[in-house]
Design a protein around this motif. Structure first.
Motif, PDB file in Angstrom:
ATOM      1  N   VAL A  17       0.836  -1.203   0.000  1.00 48.34           N
ATOM      2  CA  VAL A  17       0.000   0.000   0.000  1.00 48.34           C
ATOM      3  C   VAL A  17       0.867   1.247   0.000  1.00 48.34           C
ATOM      4  N   GLN A  18       1.921   1.262   0.809  1.00 46.37           N
ATOM      5  CA  GLN A  18       2.779   2.444   0.873  1.00 46.37           C
ATOM      6  C   GLN A  18       3.395   2.754  -0.491  1.00 46.37           C
ATOM      7  N   VAL A  19       3.976   1.772  -1.131  1.00 47.39           N
ATOM      8  CA  VAL A  19       4.647   2.002  -2.418  1.00 47.39           C
ATOM      9  C   VAL A  19       3.635   2.381  -3.497  1.00 47.39           C
ATOM     10  N   GLU A  20       2.546   1.648  -3.603  1.00 46.16           N
ATOM     11  CA  GLU A  20       1.545   1.960  -4.634  1.00 46.16           C
ATOM     12  C   GLU A  20       0.924   3.336  -4.407  1.00 46.16           C
ATOM     13  N   SER A  21       0.686   3.681  -3.157  1.00 43.60           N
ATOM     14  CA  SER A  21       0.116   4.985  -2.839  1.00 43.60           C
ATOM     15  C   SER A  21       1.081   6.109  -3.209  1.00 43.60           C
ATOM     16  N   TRP A  22       2.359   5.929  -2.903  1.00 39.97           N
ATOM     17  CA  TRP A  22       3.346   6.932  -3.302  1.00 39.97           C
ATOM     18  C   TRP A  22       3.337   7.114  -4.817  1.00 39.97           C
ATOM     19  N   ILE A  70      -6.037  -2.337   2.455  1.00 42.37           N
ATOM     20  CA  ILE A  70      -6.215  -1.333   1.399  1.00 42.37           C
ATOM     21  C   ILE A  70      -5.710   0.042   1.858  1.00 42.37           C
ATOM     22  N   GLY A  71      -5.327   0.144   3.134  1.00 51.13           N
ATOM     23  CA  GLY A  71      -4.812   1.393   3.668  1.00 51.13           C
ATOM     24  C   GLY A  71      -4.289   1.193   5.074  1.00 51.13           C
ATOM     25  N   PHE A  72      -3.555   2.196   5.561  1.00 51.19           N
ATOM     26  CA  PHE A  72      -3.060   2.142   6.930  1.00 51.19           C
ATOM     27  C   PHE A  72      -2.713   3.537   7.414  1.00 51.19           C
ATOM     28  N   CYS A  73      -2.616   3.664   8.716  1.00 48.06           N
ATOM     29  CA  CYS A  73      -2.092   4.894   9.303  1.00 48.06           C
ATOM     30  C   CYS A  73      -1.304   4.527  10.553  1.00 48.06           C
ATOM     31  N   SER A  74      -0.350   5.384  10.888  1.00 45.37           N
ATOM     32  CA  SER A  74       0.434   5.181  12.102  1.00 45.37           C
ATOM     33  C   SER A  74       0.629   6.528  12.779  1.00 45.37           C
ATOM     34  N   GLY A  75       0.810   6.468  14.079  1.00 45.32           N
ATOM     35  CA  GLY A  75       1.029   7.688  14.836  1.00 45.32           C
ATOM     36  C   GLY A  75       1.439   7.373  16.250  1.00 45.32           C
ATOM     37  N   LEU A  95      -4.669   2.786  -1.025  1.00 42.78           N
ATOM     38  CA  LEU A  95      -4.601   2.486  -2.450  1.00 42.78           C
ATOM     39  C   LEU A  95      -5.488   3.481  -3.195  1.00 42.78           C
ATOM     40  N   HIS A  96      -5.058   3.860  -4.374  1.00 42.40           N
ATOM     41  CA  HIS A  96      -5.733   4.910  -5.145  1.00 42.40           C
ATOM     42  C   HIS A  96      -7.238   4.662  -5.309  1.00 42.40           C
ATOM     43  N   GLU A  97      -7.605   3.424  -5.602  1.00 44.32           N
ATOM     44  CA  GLU A  97      -9.020   3.127  -5.864  1.00 44.32           C
ATOM     45  C   GLU A  97      -9.905   3.246  -4.627  1.00 44.32           C
ATOM     46  N   TYR A  98      -9.302   3.375  -3.440  1.00 43.23           N
ATOM     47  CA  TYR A  98     -10.080   3.519  -2.205  1.00 43.23           C
ATOM     48  C   TYR A  98     -10.012   4.937  -1.629  1.00 43.23           C
ATOM     49  N   GLN A  99      -9.319   5.824  -2.322  1.00 40.00           N
ATOM     50  CA  GLN A  99      -9.248   7.210  -1.867  1.00 40.00           C
ATOM     51  C   GLN A  99     -10.555   7.926  -2.172  1.00 40.00           C
ATOM     52  N   ARG A 100     -10.820   8.980  -1.428  1.00 39.59           N
ATOM     53  CA  ARG A 100     -12.021   9.808  -1.577  1.00 39.59           C
ATOM     54  C   ARG A 100     -13.305   9.031  -1.259  1.00 39.59           C
TER      55      ARG A 100
END
Length: 172
Positions: A17-22, A70-75, A95-100
């Motif tokens: 997800v990180q690489v494809e999202s970038w 399909i996504g992640f977050c860290s903090g 991932l692009h297809e899950y944005q918005r």
């Protein structure tokens, strides 16, 4: 969709997800050559270490559909100390297809709620100035605190610090 804490074995999905999202989010912002050379396999050990040995009071959440990440977050705690904000959103990628689709908002709120439950009231996020998703952070109440230049590959890019009031963010 399910949001849960990352577990061992999730590192492959997170890295993908990180690489494809970038590659989709930063196309035209970060050099194509740099994006093309990124490999998910090169990031798996880093994410495995974060999952297995997290920093104190840091969290890594994944968003899954049918058990596929399909996504992640860290903090966790504010790492820079540059601004008087207690916590920080370290990373969020979809991932692009899950944005918005409000999935990113759900991930950020999930992390914000965890921070709030630990007694924190503020959160900081660093965002590339030209990131097309920056408006989503602003919609969640992020206010610009400042900026700094960072180097990615051979490029010097501007990153903006956005500050959040967790109470306001959780009430939206």
């Amino acid at each position: 969709m399910e949001i849960r804490r990352a577990i061992p074995g999730d590192e492959k999905g997170i890295s993908f997800v990180q690489v494809e999202s970038w590659r989709t989010t930063y196309k035209g912002i970060i050099d194509d050559d740099y994006l093309y050379k990124m490999r998910a396999e090169d990031r798996e050990d880093m994410w495995m270490n974060i999952i297995q040995k997290p920093m104190e009071k840091s969290f890594l959440y994944v968003a899954c559909i049918n058990q596929q990440i399909i996504g992640f977050c860290s903090g966790g705690p504010n790492r820079s100390g540059r601004f008087p904000y207690e916590t920080e959103l370290y990373a969020i990628y979809l991932l692009h297809e899950y944005q918005r689709r409000s999935i990113g908002t759900s991930l950020i709120r999930h992390l914000a709620q965890t921070h709030y439950d630990f007694g924190y009231r503020t959160m900081l996020a660093w965002v590339l100035k030209d990131n097309p998703s920056k408006a989503a952070y602003e919609k969640l109440g992020g206010i610009k605190l400042g900026e700094e230049n960072i180097q990615i590959g051979e490029q010097l890019l501007t990153e903006e610090a956005l500050g959040f009031d967790l109470v306001k963010l959780l009430q939206l």
